[in-house]
Design a protein around this motif. Sequence first.
Motif, PDB file in Angstrom:
ATOM      1  N   ALA A 151       1.132  -1.100  -0.177  1.00 18.37           N
ATOM      2  CA  ALA A 151       0.017   0.006  -0.012  1.00 18.37           C
ATOM      3  C   ALA A 151       1.374   1.063  -0.076  1.00 18.37           C
ATOM      4  CB  ALA A 151      -0.848  -0.120   1.053  1.00 18.37           C
ATOM      5  N   TYR A 152       0.689   2.048  -1.317  1.00 17.09           N
ATOM      6  CA  TYR A 152       0.945   3.043  -1.431  1.00 17.09           C
ATOM      7  C   TYR A 152       0.398   4.540  -1.387  1.00 17.09           C
ATOM      8  CZ  TYR A 152       5.462   5.559  -3.651  1.00 17.09           C
ATOM      9  OH  TYR A 152       6.554   6.258  -3.379  1.00 17.09           O
ATOM     10  N   ARG A 153       1.664   5.343  -0.585  1.00 18.56           N
ATOM     11  CA  ARG A 153       1.121   6.882  -0.460  1.00 18.56           C
ATOM     12  C   ARG A 153       1.657   7.838  -1.723  1.00 18.56           C
ATOM     13  NH1 ARG A 153      -0.422   8.926   5.153  1.00 18.56           N
ATOM     14  NH2 ARG A 153      -2.024   7.571   4.296  1.00 18.56           N
ATOM     15  N   THR A 159      -4.623   9.311  -3.690  1.00 15.66           N
ATOM     16  CA  THR A 159      -3.082   8.931  -3.136  1.00 15.66           C
ATOM     17  C   THR A 159      -2.709   7.929  -2.721  1.00 15.66           C
ATOM     18  OG1 THR A 159      -4.121   9.522  -0.572  1.00 15.66           O
ATOM     19  CG2 THR A 159      -3.456  12.023  -1.972  1.00 15.66           C
ATOM     20  N   ASP A 160      -3.459   7.091  -1.668  1.00 19.47           N
ATOM     21  CA  ASP A 160      -3.097   5.941  -0.851  1.00 19.47           C
ATOM     22  C   ASP A 160      -3.966   5.064  -2.185  1.00 19.47           C
ATOM     23  OD1 ASP A 160      -2.469   7.293   0.927  1.00 19.47           O
ATOM     24  OD2 ASP A 160      -3.936   6.516   2.197  1.00 19.47           O
ATOM     25  N   GLN A 192       7.149   5.921   1.784  1.00 15.32           N
ATOM     26  CA  GLN A 192       5.722   6.442   1.593  1.00 15.32           C
ATOM     27  C   GLN A 192       5.188   4.980   1.574  1.00 15.32           C
ATOM     28  OE1 GLN A 192       4.548   9.564   1.688  1.00 15.32           O
ATOM     29  NE2 GLN A 192       6.396   9.610   2.187  1.00 15.32           N
ATOM     30  N   ILE A 193       5.887   3.831   1.737  1.00 14.36           N
ATOM     31  CA  ILE A 193       5.281   2.297   1.690  1.00 14.36           C
ATOM     32  C   ILE A 193       4.455   2.514   3.091  1.00 14.36           C
ATOM     33  CG2 ILE A 193       5.251   0.071   2.181  1.00 14.36           C
ATOM     34  CD1 ILE A 193       7.765  -0.171   0.088  1.00 14.36           C
ATOM     35  N   LEU A 194       3.227   2.432   3.186  1.00 10.98           N
ATOM     36  CA  LEU A 194       2.513   1.990   3.930  1.00 10.98           C
ATOM     37  C   LEU A 194       2.031   1.233   4.617  1.00 10.98           C
ATOM     38  CD1 LEU A 194      -0.838   4.518   2.820  1.00 10.98           C
ATOM     39  CD2 LEU A 194       1.045   5.620   4.214  1.00 10.98           C
TER      40      LEU A 194
END
Length: 312
Positions: A151-153, A159-160, A192-194
């Motif tokens: 999951a990336y922002r 954005t997500d 930015q990897i969630l």
Amino acid sequence: MSIILLLQTRGRMTAAQLAGELEVSVRTVYRDVEALSAAGIPLYGDAGHAGGYRLLDGYRTRLTGLTEGEAQALFLSGAPGPAADLGLGSVLTAAQLKVRAALPPELRAQADRISGRFHLDAPGWYADEDETPYLSAVADAVWNNRILHIAYRRWRTPTDVERLLEPYGLVLKAGRWYVVAGPGPRTFRVDQILRLTTTDEEFVRPDDFDLTAYWTAYQRDFHARLRQGEAVVRLAPGVRLAGQPETGGRTDDDGWTVVTVPIESLDHAHTEFLRLGTGIEVLEPPELRAKLARTVAELAETYGNAGARGGD
């Protein structure tokens, strides 16, 4: 010596591969291989589609071929901070100790000298350190060719997002980690990897992918897209725009210099030019000049009112 070290570290290589790596002709490789064989180096050539040159199994050369400059550069490029980020701090220390022990005494002294006099710390002073909790997982996937589900922002909407990545390599740029991944390839900021899940599925890394070449091209394209506009400005005597290529350089009757500079956007240029206060005047484009004039008027009103509030 370079041919020996390449074969020692990579195994079998063709004459064309050696020539490309060393930036010489294939004929030069043939000549040097003959010279090595004549000198008693156990180097053999196999014909056929899967052929190439190789060293006799078990043959190793000592590091006596290092020059003084090479030994210095080797210990200057240790990068203990990034190695620790990847969980390789102790491994790097052990490797340096082994290399140091293999060096001749005079080169060992030079290596110790440069290690004690130079320390590389790439990130800037005022940049907060990025939190990269998934860096080790990404590095492990890079090493083992494992597909990642993340999951990336990102900066644009939505954005997500979720992505499946084939991580080809990691790059550290100005203290920030990036993963270059297929398909594409594309570039992602590790901080930015969630969320991240490592799958059991393996991918095949393209044989022709060159991480250094990709990153060089990526930076060149990034800077080309970054500054697509221009502004004409007047700079007060002694004022310079840091990091900005300037063209023109005509000096007017007041001693101010008129130059043309690239800008990323009106908003970015507005912020950067305000930092110089009265040391800069924007002549073009008119939209940027008007935007700065509005900001200055608002500041004057704000501080004028503040002065009135501070009176009796």
